[in-house]
Structures are given as structure tokens and as C-alpha cells.
Scaffold this motif. Sequence first.
Motif: not given
Ligand SMILES: [Fe+2]
Length: 304
Positions: A108, A159, A191, A194
Motif C-alpha cells: 500500500e 479491495e 489488491e 489484499h
Molecule cells: Fe489494497
Amino acid sequence: MDHNYTYQAVLADAERVNTWRVEDLIGDDKALDFARPFMPESLARTAGLSFLSEDEQRVLNQIRGHEYLYIFGLVEEFILPFVLDHARVRLHDDDYRVRALLRFAGEEAKHIQLFKRFREDFTDAFGTRCDVIGPPQEIAHAVLAHHPLAVAFAILHIEWMTQRHYVESIRDNRDLDPQFRSLLRHHWMEEAQHAKLDTLMVESLTQACSGDEIDRAVDEYVQIGGLLDGGLQQQMQFDLDALERATGRRLTPDEREECCAVQRQAIRWTFLGSGMTHRNFLDTLGTVRPGARAKVEEIAPAFC
Ligand SMILES: [Fe+2]
Ligand SMILES: [Fe+2]
């Protein structure tokens, strides 16, 4: 939600897939092509504004691209400290968990820099000022003042939203500027991990909460959505101001009103509706608390 996510498997995926650097995507000979749109029409929604010429629609699309860079950078300002805090409270009981979460935070931080670099190139080449809401740290502070589970819901929403934008509107779209598309593709790649880590974060936070507390967190997630919506509506007005500055066209009051109506929903769909209605996000809500899914589904149409 039924899933087989583990910190160990997500870390292995991240180490295999996520190997790009900011410098690989922007700078030197890698310039944005302003002859092409930056955003898919499903997010930009400029084509329906028929009183704008094709060139003006493309300029608005590119301003929306600038907004996308900025708003993503802004939300990642609260994701980064949140993930670090979440990792820090249990540094000693699962090595894979610590490594996966620290990698998430590091990615990030890289994305924040990536979006800034793209914005710098955009600003240099576009030549017209595009105002933005903020400062991001102040908005991050307001978001992080909410219950940690509410913030985790908001991050999970973001996300999955990123996944949806890429898969549904960008992956097969050959009209977009290749540089901008490459940014979105590389962001999507990281992502994907994530979203899984966030699902694990939500599950671990809910285990420490009573049912009433989870209900309060869902209400606070909705409040975070409202907070972001207020900022997005201001950003939409800034975007239209930038359109007028960049094209030299003065919108009539009727045209401005129509632009606002269309763009209000466009920006809402981009950052709120497309996350709130993501199947995996709703599945997780339904799993952690009966009623939470229905509550979000009831309000989502206003943001679609
Ligand atoms: Fe992210
Ligand atoms: Fe990111």
C-alpha cells in the motif's frame, strides 16, 4: 463466506506475483497518451452527456482518471496505518500472519507513491489545475476514529471494488491509454491478495466482538461511507470546474445540473456502490452477522 484463505498461501501468492516497481510503470519514455480515455465508460459515465463534444467528454474522462488516482491514494492513507496496527498487536504468534500483513502494508505504501507519480505526470502534461479534496491525512484521521471492525469492513469493500473495476471494465478494454491501463492492472494484481487478507482481518476482529458490537460496526461502516460520499460530492464539483477550465467551455446552469446528476452517481458507483454490492463483500457480511448483509443491500441502490 466460505473460503480457504490462509496467511501462508496469500504470502506465497504475493511473493510470486508482486514483483513490480513504481519505476517500471511510469517515468522516462512511459508517458500518458492524452488522445485516449483513461477510465472505462462504466466508471466515467461521460458518454451520456450529449451536449459535450467528443473531445470534451474525453477531457472529463481524463479528469476522472486524475480523481481516481487521487482518491485511491487517499483511501490508502488510512489502509496503511490500519494494517500496521493490526499486525502489531500480535507480532509473536504466527510468523506468516506478520509477514503477510507487513507485505500488505508495504504494497500500500508503494501504491500511494505510484498514484502520486502518475498524478505528477498527469499534472505536468495536462496543463490545467485539477483541485482535490483533503488533505488525505485529515480524512484518514476521521475514518480511523471509527470502530476497527467498521474500518476493516470499509477496507474490505475497497479491495473487492478494485478487483471488480479491473475485471469487469478494464481487463478487456483496448481503448484506454495503455499506461493508465497498466497502472490499474498492476494495482489489481496486488489488491487480489489484499482482499483475502482483509477477509481474514474482518474474521479475526469479529471473533473479539459481541453481536451488538458487530451491529454497531456495520452502522459505523455506513457512516464511513457517508463521510466519503460527502468528500466525493465535493470532488465531483472540482472535476466539473476543471473541465470548464481545461476546455474553456462555460456550462449553462441546465448543463451543469445534468453533469452533476450524472457524475454524482458515477463517482458514487465508482467508489461506493461497486464495493457495497460486490458478491464477496456481501458474503463476508452475511457470514459474520445475520442482518448485516441485508442492511447494506438496502442502502446500496442509492450509490449505484
Ligand atoms: Fe489494497
Ligand atoms: Fe492499493
